[in-house]
Motif scaffolding. Sequence first.
Motif, PDB file in Angstrom:
ATOM      1  N   GLU A 257      31.843  -9.943   4.748  1.00 56.98           N
ATOM      2  CA  GLU A 257      32.522 -11.180   3.892  1.00 56.98           C
ATOM      3  C   GLU A 257      32.638 -12.492   4.325  1.00 56.98           C
ATOM      4  OE1 GLU A 257      36.029  -9.003   3.843  1.00 56.98           O
ATOM      5  OE2 GLU A 257      34.844  -7.389   2.858  1.00 56.98           O
ATOM      6  N   PRO A 258      33.897 -13.333   3.668  1.00 57.38           N
ATOM      7  CA  PRO A 258      33.702 -15.174   4.872  1.00 57.38           C
ATOM      8  C   PRO A 258      34.692 -14.506   5.532  1.00 57.38           C
ATOM      9  CG  PRO A 258      34.171 -15.258   2.004  1.00 57.38           C
ATOM     10  CD  PRO A 258      34.210 -13.453   2.188  1.00 57.38           C
ATOM     11  N   GLY A 259      34.881 -15.407   6.541  1.00 60.16           N
ATOM     12  CA  GLY A 259      35.346 -14.789   7.331  1.00 60.16           C
ATOM     13  C   GLY A 259      35.185 -13.900   8.571  1.00 60.16           C
ATOM     14  N   ASP A 308      26.108 -14.143  -2.135  1.00 60.70           N
ATOM     15  CA  ASP A 308      24.770 -14.841  -1.661  1.00 60.70           C
ATOM     16  C   ASP A 308      23.848 -14.195  -0.673  1.00 60.70           C
ATOM     17  OD1 ASP A 308      22.061 -15.441  -3.398  1.00 60.70           O
ATOM     18  OD2 ASP A 308      23.245 -17.964  -3.873  1.00 60.70           O
ATOM     19  N   ILE A 309      23.432 -14.796  -0.698  1.00 54.17           N
ATOM     20  CA  ILE A 309      21.777 -15.051  -0.208  1.00 54.17           C
ATOM     21  C   ILE A 309      21.542 -16.111   0.949  1.00 54.17           C
ATOM     22  CG2 ILE A 309      19.546 -13.838   1.575  1.00 54.17           C
ATOM     23  CD1 ILE A 309      19.668 -12.424  -0.474  1.00 54.17           C
ATOM     24  N   TYR A 310      21.964 -16.465   2.195  1.00 57.63           N
ATOM     25  CA  TYR A 310      21.994 -17.559   2.991  1.00 57.63           C
ATOM     26  C   TYR A 310      20.982 -17.228   3.933  1.00 57.63           C
ATOM     27  CZ  TYR A 310      26.157 -18.676   0.209  1.00 57.63           C
ATOM     28  OH  TYR A 310      26.961 -18.840  -0.977  1.00 57.63           O
ATOM     29  N   ASP A 311      19.921 -19.365   4.537  1.00 59.84           N
ATOM     30  CA  ASP A 311      19.296 -18.954   5.834  1.00 59.84           C
ATOM     31  C   ASP A 311      20.618 -19.023   6.583  1.00 59.84           C
ATOM     32  OD1 ASP A 311      16.518 -18.247   4.399  1.00 59.84           O
ATOM     33  OD2 ASP A 311      17.497 -20.352   3.789  1.00 59.84           O
ATOM     34  N   VAL A 312      20.723 -18.696   8.087  1.00 62.82           N
ATOM     35  CA  VAL A 312      21.496 -18.825   8.999  1.00 62.82           C
ATOM     36  C   VAL A 312      20.006 -19.696  10.218  1.00 62.82           C
ATOM     37  CG1 VAL A 312      22.309 -18.237  11.407  1.00 62.82           C
ATOM     38  CG2 VAL A 312      22.616 -17.304   9.000  1.00 62.82           C
ATOM     39  N   GLU A 313      20.202 -21.146  10.287  1.00 60.10           N
ATOM     40  CA  GLU A 313      18.963 -21.742  10.920  1.00 60.10           C
ATOM     41  C   GLU A 313      19.789 -22.007  12.508  1.00 60.10           C
ATOM     42  OE1 GLU A 313      18.135 -24.412   8.099  1.00 60.10           O
ATOM     43  OE2 GLU A 313      16.087 -23.305   7.434  1.00 60.10           O
ATOM     44  N   VAL A 328      26.398 -13.077   2.297  1.00 59.69           N
ATOM     45  CA  VAL A 328      27.977 -13.048   2.185  1.00 59.69           C
ATOM     46  C   VAL A 328      28.298 -11.886   0.906  1.00 59.69           C
ATOM     47  CG1 VAL A 328      29.959 -14.578   1.970  1.00 59.69           C
ATOM     48  CG2 VAL A 328      27.902 -14.981   3.068  1.00 59.69           C
ATOM     49  N   THR A 329      29.064 -11.346   1.380  1.00 57.16           N
ATOM     50  CA  THR A 329      29.555 -10.193   0.019  1.00 57.16           C
ATOM     51  C   THR A 329      31.062 -11.284   0.079  1.00 57.16           C
ATOM     52  OG1 THR A 329      30.427  -9.353   1.917  1.00 57.16           O
ATOM     53  CG2 THR A 329      28.385  -8.420   1.137  1.00 57.16           C
ATOM     54  N   ALA A 330      30.962 -10.480  -0.967  1.00 59.95           N
ATOM     55  CA  ALA A 330      32.501 -10.979  -1.826  1.00 59.95           C
ATOM     56  C   ALA A 330      33.902 -10.213  -1.335  1.00 59.95           C
ATOM     57  CB  ALA A 330      32.633 -10.816  -3.384  1.00 59.95           C
ATOM     58  N   PRO A 331      34.826 -10.879  -0.977  1.00 56.09           N
ATOM     59  CA  PRO A 331      36.198  -9.805  -0.381  1.00 56.09           C
ATOM     60  C   PRO A 331      37.375  -8.750  -1.343  1.00 56.09           C
ATOM     61  CG  PRO A 331      36.773 -12.503  -0.542  1.00 56.09           C
ATOM     62  CD  PRO A 331      35.540 -12.181  -0.631  1.00 56.09           C
ATOM     63  N   PRO A 332      37.394  -8.150  -1.065  1.00 58.15           N
ATOM     64  CA  PRO A 332      38.338  -7.029  -1.853  1.00 58.15           C
ATOM     65  C   PRO A 332      39.772  -8.222  -2.553  1.00 58.15           C
ATOM     66  CG  PRO A 332      38.850  -6.555   0.362  1.00 58.15           C
ATOM     67  CD  PRO A 332      37.529  -7.471  -0.037  1.00 58.15           C
TER      68      PRO A 332
END
Length: 578
Positions: A257-259, A308-313, A328-332
């Motif tokens: 999740e974010p954070g 969404d799915i993100y690139d870590v570079e 990244v998954t949404a928090p509850p």
Amino acid sequence: MKYTKVLRIFSIAIILSMLAVAVPATPAQALGTLTLVPDEGKIGDEITVVGEGFNVSTETTERSAILYLSREVATPADDIDDDITVYEIVKSWIYLDEDGEFGTTTDITFDVPAELNDGEDEDEYEDVTSGTYYVSLCYYLPNTNTLAPRIRAVAEFTLVGGEIEVDPESGLVGTEVEVAGIEFSAENEITIEYDGDEVDIESGDDETDEDGEFYSYIIVPESTAGDHTITVTVSGGEVEAEFTVEPEIFLSPVSGEPGEKVDVSGTGFGRRKNVVVYLDGKSLTTVTSDSSGSFKTTFNVPADLGTDIYDVEVEDEDENMDSAKFTVTAPPPPSTGPTPEPSPSPTPTPSATTVSINANNGPIGAQLVLGGSGFEAGGTVTIKYDGEEVDKVSADASGIFVAAFQVPAGKSGARAIVVTDGTNTHELTYTVESTPPGVPAPLLPEMGVKVKSPVSFDWEDVKDASLPVVYTLQVATDKEFTDASLVVDKDGLESSEYAFTESEELRLVSSDTPYYWRVKATDGASNESAWTGAGMFYFTPPTLGGLPSWALYALFGLGGLVLFIVGYLVGRRTAYYY
């Protein structure tokens, strides 16, 4: 009296001086120069020798020389058999012309030997291996075949011993690398170094075989991006090859999740370089790699990123870089007390699915990683490859999943990957490489030889990106390998060698018939190599007491029949008396 004595001494001195002028001095033994062309090579190479500045031959005095090859350091102050005891005579009776030269008008050559075994002590000999050797020249006494053992000239020769190949030639830290060697000294210990530091031989050979060959496997240690030297040492000789290290990063976890705190580590980057971590194109943190090009750091998933799915570079200041996927998954939803009764609403339309894959083409056995979003929350996601189920995972509360599988063996070309949770379906395409494997190199039996039982075949292993590689072996009485001429047709052989069974060997009954054999390779993607050329051999059937095999088989068969009849009659007679 005193003056008479002085006069006598003075007269003797004058006479001795005149004699010294009149009597010619014994000619000095000249020290010449040797030139080798080339001055380096391998065992069996032909070396041309040119000599200048040596004692000259005349009408009455013929001078000649001899050449030695030794590993011991030789100088013009050394003697053969006293100082230099292990050597090989590589050229005898070299005529020194009227200018004290040889090899200027007629080539004087020798072949680099495999052993030094001409010393006086028969037990003192050694194999020729890579390194520095010394070609020494000695004279024969004039007009004789007697050796003058003092060395008169020396030239250095470098023996290039052995060749190695590494496979693969580039890769990541931790890659298993095959180090293959040929033309080394036989049955000697192998030492392998990586950038000058000895590394363990994880598997394979730790010494050369009777032909001076070996296959050893090492693991690439932590090291910086770029070229590194793999050095093989056998019996004092060193041979080198290059391996190129590529950067790689690792994420833990690969979704959150974010954070969320994420650990990032990497290998194969620059030495003590600033390394920047990017997520969705934004710089999150900077860390300095260590002396081996490795690093560890962390970052927190930004709060403003949506599901969404993100690139870590990750990239260092030398532009060495690698990337990985992070989901990244949404928090509850936050809790605000009792949940009110929801008002009736129409069933929402399922959100559109998205699926990403780390590679769209490659070999059999490749590791594929899929990440998806928009699937049923908490639902089961099934992944099928070419119609066969290869993985089954659960989507999280936001409908996001991550799955991985290895591409199974199958045919080359485009293959469908179907991802479904029963409601939502997404389809991808993975294209399997279609490059055929290399043609196997036949080893045994050699062309035209007579083969005795047991009949065995051997060929070189074939390397290919799509594993496994299997082989097809055919033996026939016709070099065109027509169906009617086939004696043996074996496919799916997992090893690069095959020995006939007893029943297969019975099909080779004539010692006058030439038999032909060939082999081809097939990789895990069903790509086939071309056939090898037709090797030809003769079969010598086993004999006993001079009888050929067909006669032995006939006698054994006849003996069995006789035993059966005797047993039958004895049985009947016994039954009669009872």
